[in-house]
Design a protein around this motif. Structure first.
Motif, mmCIF file in Angstrom:
data_model
loop_
_atom_site.group_PDB
_atom_site.id
_atom_site.type_symbol
_atom_site.label_atom_id
_atom_site.label_comp_id
_atom_site.label_asym_id
_atom_site.label_seq_id
_atom_site.Cartn_x
_atom_site.Cartn_y
_atom_site.Cartn_z
ATOM 1 N N GLU A 21 -5.022 0.266 2.897
ATOM 2 C CA GLU A 21 -6.254 -0.670 2.353
ATOM 3 C C GLU A 21 -6.351 -0.530 0.877
ATOM 4 N N ALA A 22 -5.707 0.619 0.246
ATOM 5 C CA ALA A 22 -5.730 0.650 -1.129
ATOM 6 C C ALA A 22 -4.930 -0.280 -2.149
ATOM 7 N N GLU A 24 -5.105 -3.309 -1.429
ATOM 8 C CA GLU A 24 -6.128 -4.673 -1.361
ATOM 9 C C GLU A 24 -7.180 -4.168 -2.603
ATOM 10 N N TRP A 25 -7.286 -3.116 -3.148
ATOM 11 C CA TRP A 25 -8.410 -2.901 -4.125
ATOM 12 C C TRP A 25 -7.803 -3.117 -5.508
ATOM 13 N N SER A 26 -8.525 -3.728 -6.279
ATOM 14 C CA SER A 26 -7.890 -4.044 -7.676
ATOM 15 C C SER A 26 -8.741 -3.043 -8.492
ATOM 16 N N ASP A 29 -12.330 -4.177 -8.489
ATOM 17 C CA ASP A 29 -12.970 -3.461 -7.279
ATOM 18 C C ASP A 29 -13.478 -2.108 -7.357
ATOM 19 N N HIS A 30 -12.494 -1.198 -7.710
ATOM 20 C CA HIS A 30 -13.119 0.130 -8.071
ATOM 21 C C HIS A 30 -14.102 0.334 -9.079
ATOM 22 N N ARG A 66 -14.616 4.133 -0.458
ATOM 23 C CA ARG A 66 -13.170 3.736 -1.196
ATOM 24 C C ARG A 66 -12.111 4.043 -0.058
#
Length: 103
Positions: A21-22, A24-26, A29-30, A66
């Motif tokens: 899933e990491a 998919e996180w930009s 997003d963080h 997260r």
């Protein structure tokens, strides 16, 4: 071929397989999750300071989940009725099995 693999987009199937899933996180997003967490904490602190004097304090806020992080509560809930986690039931896949599958 290696140059093509190195420059695959972050949302490609290979990146998702390698990083979960990491991938998919930009960074946006963080940063958004951190902003939401900070606002929730500041609202919680405001409520604690301005609470009535009877001692009832609100519960602290839960952070936005997260990728790659696991909550302590999730560990307790993931155990099955026999006390084993569902991950224990998933068999490990060997490199040889992967090579046979992908040909």
């Amino acid at each position: 071929m290696l140059a093509l693999i190195k420059h695959l987009p972050r949302d490609s199937a290979l990146q998702r397989e390698l990083h979960g899933e990491a991938a998919e996180w930009s960074i946006t997003d963080h940063l958004l999750a951190a902003t939401v967490d900070h606002l929730a904490v500041s609202n919680w602190m405001f409520q604690c300071v301005n609470a009535s004097e009877d001692g009832d304090q609100p519960d602290p806020p839960q952070p936005v989940p997260r990728p790659g992080s696991q909550d302590e509560d999730e560990d307790e809930e993931t155990e099955g009725p026999d006390g084993r986690s569902p991950e224990a039931e998933t068999p490990e896949v060997s490199p040889g099995q992967l090579a046979r599958f992908f040909g």
